[in-house]
Scaffold this motif. Sequence first.
Motif, PDB file in Angstrom:
ATOM      1  N   ILE A   7     -47.080 -51.686 -33.847  1.00 26.43           N
ATOM      2  CA  ILE A   7     -47.420 -51.508 -35.263  1.00 26.43           C
ATOM      3  C   ILE A   7     -46.778 -52.620 -36.096  1.00 26.43           C
ATOM      4  CG2 ILE A   7     -46.991 -50.019 -37.295  1.00 26.43           C
ATOM      5  CD1 ILE A   7     -49.213 -48.924 -35.483  1.00 26.43           C
ATOM      6  N   SER A  16     -41.577 -50.136 -35.513  1.00 24.19           N
ATOM      7  CA  SER A  16     -41.670 -48.888 -34.731  1.00 24.19           C
ATOM      8  C   SER A  16     -40.557 -48.770 -33.684  1.00 24.19           C
ATOM      9  CB  SER A  16     -43.021 -48.820 -34.026  1.00 24.19           C
ATOM     10  OG  SER A  16     -42.956 -47.839 -33.011  1.00 24.19           O
ATOM     11  N   PHE A  18     -40.497 -46.812 -31.195  1.00 23.31           N
ATOM     12  CA  PHE A  18     -41.098 -46.646 -29.870  1.00 23.31           C
ATOM     13  C   PHE A  18     -41.459 -48.012 -29.283  1.00 23.31           C
ATOM     14  CE2 PHE A  18     -42.078 -42.936 -32.524  1.00 23.31           C
ATOM     15  CZ  PHE A  18     -41.376 -41.968 -31.822  1.00 23.31           C
ATOM     16  N   ARG A  21     -38.264 -49.872 -28.070  1.00 23.23           N
ATOM     17  CA  ARG A  21     -37.828 -49.441 -26.729  1.00 23.23           C
ATOM     18  C   ARG A  21     -38.488 -50.320 -25.670  1.00 23.23           C
ATOM     19  NH1 ARG A  21     -39.058 -42.924 -27.134  1.00 23.23           N
ATOM     20  NH2 ARG A  21     -37.591 -42.463 -28.811  1.00 23.23           N
ATOM     21  N   TYR A  40     -52.503 -49.373 -38.271  1.00 23.66           N
ATOM     22  CA  TYR A  40     -52.938 -48.040 -37.817  1.00 23.66           C
ATOM     23  C   TYR A  40     -54.453 -47.977 -37.647  1.00 23.66           C
ATOM     24  CZ  TYR A  40     -48.179 -46.550 -38.705  1.00 23.66           C
ATOM     25  OH  TYR A  40     -46.815 -46.437 -38.657  1.00 23.66           O
ATOM     26  N   ILE A  43     -55.986 -49.200 -34.272  1.00 23.16           N
ATOM     27  CA  ILE A  43     -55.658 -48.572 -32.978  1.00 23.16           C
ATOM     28  C   ILE A  43     -56.925 -48.203 -32.189  1.00 23.16           C
ATOM     29  CG2 ILE A  43     -54.563 -46.564 -31.859  1.00 23.16           C
ATOM     30  CD1 ILE A  43     -52.354 -46.698 -33.997  1.00 23.16           C
ATOM     31  N   LYS A  52     -54.061 -43.480 -29.140  1.00 22.25           N
ATOM     32  CA  LYS A  52     -53.751 -42.749 -30.376  1.00 22.25           C
ATOM     33  C   LYS A  52     -52.550 -43.334 -31.108  1.00 22.25           C
ATOM     34  CE  LYS A  52     -56.807 -39.416 -29.792  1.00 22.25           C
ATOM     35  NZ  LYS A  52     -57.911 -40.299 -29.439  1.00 22.25           N
ATOM     36  N   ALA A  53     -51.661 -44.020 -30.373  1.00 26.27           N
ATOM     37  CA  ALA A  53     -50.422 -44.494 -30.998  1.00 26.27           C
ATOM     38  C   ALA A  53     -49.905 -45.726 -30.255  1.00 26.27           C
ATOM     39  CB  ALA A  53     -49.375 -43.383 -30.983  1.00 26.27           C
ATOM     40  N   MET A  54     -49.116 -46.521 -30.949  1.00 28.78           N
ATOM     41  CA  MET A  54     -48.458 -47.663 -30.345  1.00 28.78           C
ATOM     42  C   MET A  54     -47.048 -47.244 -29.916  1.00 28.78           C
ATOM     43  SD  MET A  54     -50.638 -50.120 -30.479  1.00 28.78           S
ATOM     44  CE  MET A  54     -51.854 -48.865 -30.134  1.00 28.78           C
ATOM     45  N   PRO A  55     -46.456 -47.786 -28.889  1.00 33.09           N
ATOM     46  CA  PRO A  55     -46.847 -48.980 -28.172  1.00 33.09           C
ATOM     47  C   PRO A  55     -47.934 -48.738 -27.120  1.00 33.09           C
ATOM     48  CG  PRO A  55     -44.874 -48.093 -27.174  1.00 33.09           C
ATOM     49  CD  PRO A  55     -45.170 -47.230 -28.379  1.00 33.09           C
ATOM     50  N   GLY A  66     -47.638 -45.388 -24.640  1.00 37.82           N
ATOM     51  CA  GLY A  66     -46.474 -44.506 -24.749  1.00 37.82           C
ATOM     52  C   GLY A  66     -45.228 -45.129 -24.153  1.00 37.82           C
ATOM     53  N   SER A  67     -44.135 -45.065 -24.921  1.00 43.78           N
ATOM     54  CA  SER A  67     -42.916 -45.751 -24.488  1.00 43.78           C
ATOM     55  C   SER A  67     -42.394 -45.246 -23.140  1.00 43.78           C
ATOM     56  CB  SER A  67     -41.839 -45.645 -25.571  1.00 43.78           C
ATOM     57  OG  SER A  67     -41.585 -44.310 -25.911  1.00 43.78           O
ATOM     58  N   TYR A 128     -53.716 -43.562 -45.499  1.00 47.90           N
ATOM     59  CA  TYR A 128     -53.616 -42.878 -44.198  1.00 47.90           C
ATOM     60  C   TYR A 128     -52.160 -42.556 -43.884  1.00 47.90           C
ATOM     61  CZ  TYR A 128     -53.178 -42.274 -39.190  1.00 47.90           C
ATOM     62  OH  TYR A 128     -52.833 -41.791 -37.953  1.00 47.90           O
ATOM     63  N   ARG A 133     -47.978 -38.799 -42.998  1.00 47.08           N
ATOM     64  CA  ARG A 133     -46.514 -38.645 -43.008  1.00 47.08           C
ATOM     65  C   ARG A 133     -46.077 -37.545 -43.971  1.00 47.08           C
ATOM     66  NH1 ARG A 133     -48.654 -41.707 -39.256  1.00 47.08           N
ATOM     67  NH2 ARG A 133     -47.090 -42.891 -38.099  1.00 47.08           N
ATOM     68  N   ARG A 136     -46.326 -34.346 -42.240  1.00 43.26           N
ATOM     69  CA  ARG A 136     -45.204 -34.150 -41.321  1.00 43.26           C
ATOM     70  C   ARG A 136     -43.915 -33.808 -42.055  1.00 43.26           C
ATOM     71  NH1 ARG A 136     -45.082 -39.241 -37.375  1.00 43.26           N
ATOM     72  NH2 ARG A 136     -47.320 -39.059 -37.150  1.00 43.26           N
TER      73      ARG A 136
HETATM   74  N1  LIG Z   1     -44.388 -40.584 -28.006  1.00 37.78           N
HETATM   75  C1  LIG Z   1     -44.944 -41.858 -28.384  1.00 37.78           C
HETATM   76  C2  LIG Z   1     -44.907 -41.963 -29.896  1.00 37.78           C
HETATM   77  C3  LIG Z   1     -45.515 -43.245 -30.424  1.00 37.78           C
HETATM   78  C4  LIG Z   1     -45.764 -43.202 -31.925  1.00 37.78           C
HETATM   79  O1  LIG Z   1     -45.672 -42.150 -32.574  1.00 37.78           O
HETATM   80  N2  LIG Z   1     -46.156 -44.356 -32.488  1.00 37.78           N
HETATM   81  C5  LIG Z   1     -46.491 -44.447 -33.903  1.00 37.78           C
HETATM   82  C6  LIG Z   1     -45.883 -45.713 -34.504  1.00 37.78           C
HETATM   83  S1  LIG Z   1     -44.196 -45.524 -34.837  1.00 37.78           S
HETATM   84  C7  LIG Z   1     -48.004 -44.621 -34.033  1.00 37.78           C
HETATM   85  O2  LIG Z   1     -48.549 -45.569 -33.507  1.00 37.78           O
HETATM   86  N3  LIG Z   1     -48.676 -43.690 -34.704  1.00 37.78           N
HETATM   87  C8  LIG Z   1     -50.104 -43.726 -34.854  1.00 37.78           C
HETATM   88  C9  LIG Z   1     -50.583 -43.020 -36.079  1.00 37.78           C
HETATM   89  O3  LIG Z   1     -49.782 -42.471 -36.832  1.00 37.78           O
HETATM   90  O4  LIG Z   1     -51.801 -43.062 -36.288  1.00 37.78           O
HETATM   91  C10 LIG Z   1     -44.137 -42.968 -27.679  1.00 37.78           C
HETATM   92  O5  LIG Z   1     -42.996 -42.676 -27.248  1.00 37.78           O
HETATM   93  O6  LIG Z   1     -44.631 -44.087 -27.508  1.00 37.78           O
END
Ligand SMILES: N[C@@H](CCC(=O)N[C@@H](CS)C(=O)NCC(=O)O)C(=O)O
Length: 219
Positions: A7, A16, A18, A21, A40, A43, A52-55, A66-67, A128, A133, A136
């Motif tokens: 990200i 990020s 993650f 790491r 975002y 992705i 769905k998420a980075m990395p 996923g890390s 977004y 956020r 959350r």
């Molecule tokens: N459990 C995942 C979590 C990864 C994560 O949450 N990444 C966030 C960036 S800090 C992300 O890309 N989120 C996508 C979104 O919010 O659409 C890992 O360990 O890689």
Amino acid sequence: MTTLFEITTLDDIRPSPFCWRVRLALKHKRVPFDTVGISYSQIPTLGDGSFKAMPVLQDRLAWIEGSSRIADTLESEYPQQPTLFPADPERRFARFVETWVESALHTTIFRLVAFDVWKRLHPTERAYFRSTREQRLGTTLEYAHEAALARLDEFPAALEPLRRVLLTRQFLSGHEPAYPDYLVFAALKWQRLVSDVVLLPAKDSVEDWYTRLDQLAQE
Ligand SMILES: N[C@@H](CCC(=O)N[C@@H](CS)C(=O)NCC(=O)O)C(=O)O
């Protein structure tokens, strides 16, 4: 070639935790890699569109998300390089540290920095980020930030487990750092990249440990 997708922000900071790491895990395994900053909204355009998420790591022909999965894959693909999980073949210690970091550190840091991250995003990414956020957080980015600022003095205590370990060894993982250290480092790096708030006193042993890891991260 190995490529780490992470990200990014308007000013191309890669905050990020993650993704940090994985950066450190790749360095640890001495795998040459390049990085690509992803917003975002980009992705779903990566790989087969299922991420769905980075990395995300593209390593040779495989895509890995996923890390934890990436760290496990690096460990098995590069067994000749120093282990990421010393004396921890079943990853019990690493998984405990990951859980501790995410429950004791990420939650507080997230409340503090989500507003800072939002300010650094491209304007088209902000709605977004704010809506996901705030859902959350259960409140606005601004309110969460102010509330976290009011409780900053509580943060150093959260690192007491690490501080106590550092009385007996140089790194969480022993004489050399490894994945458990990177899990904690990445959380602190995230905060420092996006926020000017100082969370730890200069004389804290955690601060010395962080500086040693930060030097490795920059090598
Ligand atoms: N459990 C995942 C979590 C990864 C994560 O949450 N990444 C966030 C960036 S800090 C992300 O890309 N989120 C996508 C979104 O919010 O659409 C890992 O360990 O890689």
